[in-house]
Motif scaffolding. Structure first.
Motif, PDB file in Angstrom:
ATOM      1  N   LEU A  64      22.822 -10.672  -0.737  1.00  0.00           N
ATOM      2  CA  LEU A  64      22.453  -9.609  -1.774  1.00  0.00           C
ATOM      3  C   LEU A  64      22.578 -10.472  -2.936  1.00  0.00           C
ATOM      4  O   LEU A  64      21.701  -9.839  -3.919  1.00  0.00           O
ATOM      5  CB  LEU A  64      23.800  -8.583  -1.597  1.00  0.00           C
ATOM      6  CG  LEU A  64      23.298  -7.609  -0.754  1.00  0.00           C
ATOM      7  CD1 LEU A  64      24.630  -6.551  -0.379  1.00  0.00           C
ATOM      8  CD2 LEU A  64      22.243  -6.682  -1.075  1.00  0.00           C
ATOM      9  N   LEU A  67      19.453 -12.472  -3.588  1.00  0.00           N
ATOM     10  CA  LEU A  67      18.472 -11.671  -3.957  1.00  0.00           C
ATOM     11  C   LEU A  67      18.272 -10.706  -5.156  1.00  0.00           C
ATOM     12  O   LEU A  67      17.193 -10.957  -5.997  1.00  0.00           O
ATOM     13  CB  LEU A  67      18.451 -10.081  -2.736  1.00  0.00           C
ATOM     14  CG  LEU A  67      18.043 -10.240  -1.451  1.00  0.00           C
ATOM     15  CD1 LEU A  67      18.283  -9.167  -0.561  1.00  0.00           C
ATOM     16  CD2 LEU A  67      16.389 -10.549  -1.125  1.00  0.00           C
ATOM     17  N   ALA A  68      19.354 -10.606  -5.620  1.00  0.00           N
ATOM     18  CA  ALA A  68      19.667  -9.925  -7.024  1.00  0.00           C
ATOM     19  C   ALA A  68      19.647 -11.072  -8.112  1.00  0.00           C
ATOM     20  O   ALA A  68      18.763 -10.631  -9.214  1.00  0.00           O
ATOM     21  CB  ALA A  68      20.969  -9.415  -7.010  1.00  0.00           C
ATOM     22  N   GLN A  71      15.780 -13.254  -7.161  1.00  0.00           N
ATOM     23  CA  GLN A  71      14.554 -12.529  -6.973  1.00  0.00           C
ATOM     24  C   GLN A  71      13.328 -13.298  -6.196  1.00  0.00           C
ATOM     25  O   GLN A  71      12.480 -13.085  -6.672  1.00  0.00           O
ATOM     26  CB  GLN A  71      14.015 -12.062  -8.241  1.00  0.00           C
ATOM     27  CG  GLN A  71      15.223 -11.466  -9.004  1.00  0.00           C
ATOM     28  CD  GLN A  71      14.734 -10.192  -9.963  1.00  0.00           C
ATOM     29  OE1 GLN A  71      13.940 -10.389 -10.522  1.00  0.00           O
ATOM     30  NE2 GLN A  71      15.801  -9.111 -10.060  1.00  0.00           N
ATOM     31  N   PRO A  72      13.903 -13.704  -5.107  1.00  0.00           N
ATOM     32  CA  PRO A  72      12.758 -14.331  -4.374  1.00  0.00           C
ATOM     33  C   PRO A  72      11.687 -13.603  -3.733  1.00  0.00           C
ATOM     34  O   PRO A  72      11.853 -12.321  -3.539  1.00  0.00           O
ATOM     35  CB  PRO A  72      13.672 -15.018  -3.061  1.00  0.00           C
ATOM     36  CG  PRO A  72      14.609 -14.220  -2.832  1.00  0.00           C
ATOM     37  CD  PRO A  72      14.988 -13.334  -4.248  1.00  0.00           C
ATOM     38  N   VAL A  73      10.469 -14.271  -3.719  1.00  0.00           N
ATOM     39  CA  VAL A  73       9.345 -13.487  -2.959  1.00  0.00           C
ATOM     40  C   VAL A  73       8.917 -14.006  -1.898  1.00  0.00           C
ATOM     41  O   VAL A  73       9.241 -15.200  -1.402  1.00  0.00           O
ATOM     42  CB  VAL A  73       8.195 -13.197  -4.007  1.00  0.00           C
ATOM     43  CG1 VAL A  73       8.529 -12.258  -5.207  1.00  0.00           C
ATOM     44  CG2 VAL A  73       7.709 -14.734  -4.479  1.00  0.00           C
ATOM     45  N   ALA A  74       8.037 -13.497  -0.920  1.00  0.00           N
ATOM     46  CA  ALA A  74       7.399 -14.089   0.068  1.00  0.00           C
ATOM     47  C   ALA A  74       8.238 -14.629   1.059  1.00  0.00           C
ATOM     48  O   ALA A  74       9.122 -13.987   1.505  1.00  0.00           O
ATOM     49  CB  ALA A  74       6.231 -15.014  -0.333  1.00  0.00           C
ATOM     50  N   LEU A  77      12.124 -14.444   0.413  1.00  0.00           N
ATOM     51  CA  LEU A  77      12.542 -13.235   0.770  1.00  0.00           C
ATOM     52  C   LEU A  77      12.823 -13.096   2.190  1.00  0.00           C
ATOM     53  O   LEU A  77      14.051 -12.488   2.700  1.00  0.00           O
ATOM     54  CB  LEU A  77      11.628 -12.322   0.243  1.00  0.00           C
ATOM     55  CG  LEU A  77      11.979 -10.798   0.215  1.00  0.00           C
ATOM     56  CD1 LEU A  77      13.445 -10.558  -0.471  1.00  0.00           C
ATOM     57  CD2 LEU A  77      10.966  -9.926  -0.245  1.00  0.00           C
ATOM     58  N   ARG A  78      11.811 -13.438   3.218  1.00  0.00           N
ATOM     59  CA  ARG A  78      12.038 -13.121   4.560  1.00  0.00           C
ATOM     60  C   ARG A  78      13.033 -13.794   5.153  1.00  0.00           C
ATOM     61  O   ARG A  78      13.516 -13.671   6.276  1.00  0.00           O
ATOM     62  CB  ARG A  78      10.634 -13.421   5.419  1.00  0.00           C
ATOM     63  CG  ARG A  78       9.377 -12.112   5.066  1.00  0.00           C
ATOM     64  CD  ARG A  78       8.232 -12.504   5.506  1.00  0.00           C
ATOM     65  NE  ARG A  78       7.334 -11.531   5.274  1.00  0.00           N
ATOM     66  CZ  ARG A  78       7.271 -10.404   5.915  1.00  0.00           C
ATOM     67  NH1 ARG A  78       7.686 -10.153   7.287  1.00  0.00           N
ATOM     68  NH2 ARG A  78       6.293  -9.502   5.353  1.00  0.00           N
ATOM     69  N   VAL A  81      16.362 -12.042   4.592  1.00  0.00           N
ATOM     70  CA  VAL A  81      16.265 -10.780   5.367  1.00  0.00           C
ATOM     71  C   VAL A  81      16.671 -11.333   7.025  1.00  0.00           C
ATOM     72  O   VAL A  81      17.353 -10.623   7.534  1.00  0.00           O
ATOM     73  CB  VAL A  81      14.988 -10.028   5.543  1.00  0.00           C
ATOM     74  CG1 VAL A  81      15.037  -8.945   6.412  1.00  0.00           C
ATOM     75  CG2 VAL A  81      14.946  -9.282   4.014  1.00  0.00           C
TER      76      VAL A  81
END
Lengths: 210, 210
Positions: A64, A67-68, A71-74, A77-78, A81
């Motif tokens: 968390l 993520l905060a 602010q990763p993407v693509a 991000l996976r 998760v």
């Protein structure tokens, strides 16, 4: 930013390996306590489950935070998760080891597993441990195929569970033996299922890191 | 940006309610098929599990998309992670309903649940359905306390499971009845546990939305 992210990922990786080691040790001890009734060993598994739960909470908080703040993407991000899902499965594997330990205490000092069923239960535990060690070996290797390896072990586990249930029904047993061994078989099978779920996420992480 | 985020959250909310409705219907049908052997009904549950799994995948993809495109922080971020956890628990509830349906087919057209145990199994299914409807009522209400309500139902479920296992051991039964009913009891208890986990996330979401 990128360096911090890599560092956080390394930390997560280490924590996940830590959880794998803990749930492996827990199931090892629980099985030993089940097959050769040992109150102290079973109670150790119950006590140490809190450590596994705490490690899960740490991993989830770290995810968390990353993520905060990052602010990763693509793909990144996976990865996060995936870590979240793995921590959930690993915590559940710890719970299942705890259930086996609780079962070991149920009729102590008697064993809940009749003598003729012990070798089948032992084989289930061997497959479970093998699954975990395979998953651990694959973590961090690009293009790892732990999912495929895990599927094979999972098939073996299902076959052993089938054999165990057949053997339970063949013998002339006390009803509580039937009940206890039925649940024990289910615990190992679920433990393996969660290990397979972890393996799939490991492949996913490995593919991303390659 | 904010409006899009609210819209995405509303969509997620609707999808989660959709999953709740599906797992409730699945367990209702599975129980009916179990207590009054009905092949068509049990097979319907097996077929519809794919819909539940697909809905979970949709929810998880939506969460990932929102995370990537909106880069939410703090409370908003936690809402999305909560949705991810809820979808996992709901999918598992669908699996457990499927296991009950599979058990209904095991000795078809015979019932796997002996006549004297049926009312206990029925009461377990009533508690399970009550749990789900309570969770649904609380979704979206600020300051909802579904977690507390759910805990009470969960205690009831544990007590019913204890009574069921005691009743199984009291009667003079065929070993496969003992095995089947032991597993059925476990399925309802796990279904309830996952519903409680969903309730906790609902409270979390409600607190955030208030």
């Amino acid at each position: 930013m990128r360096t911090t992210f890599r560092h956080e990922l390394d930390q997560l990786h280490e924590q996940l390996i830590g959880m794998l080691n803990l749930v492996e040790a827990a199931m090892g001890r629980a099985t030993a306590a089940l097959l050769d009734p040992d109150r102290a060993l079973a109670e150790q598994v119950l006590a140490e489950d809190a450590t596994i739960d705490a490690l899960r909470a740490e991993i989830d908080e770290r995810v968390l935070t990353v993520l905060a703040t990052q602010q990763p993407v693509a793909a990144d991000l996976r990865v996060l998760v995936a870590a979240l899902r793995m921590s959930g499965d690993l915590e559940r594997m710890g719970d299942l080891a705890r259930h086996v330990a609780e079962t070991a205490l149920l009729r102590y000092p008697e064993s809940v597993v009749p003598a003729d069923l012990r070798s089948l239960v032992r084989r289930m535990s061997v497959v479970a441990q093998h699954l975990v060690s395979e998953v651990r070996d694959c973590v961090g290797y690009p293009g790892g195929r732990s999912g495929q390896l895990a599927d094979r072990d999972d098939d073996r586990m299902d076959e052993l569970q089938r054999q165990l249930y057949e053997a339970v029904l063949c013998g002339d047993r006390r009803a509580e033996n039937t009940m206890d061994v039925t649940l024990v078989g289910r615990y190992y099978e679920r433990y393996a299922d969660h290990a397979v779920a972890v393996a799939r996420q490991v492949d996913f992480l490995a593919g991303v890191g390659s």
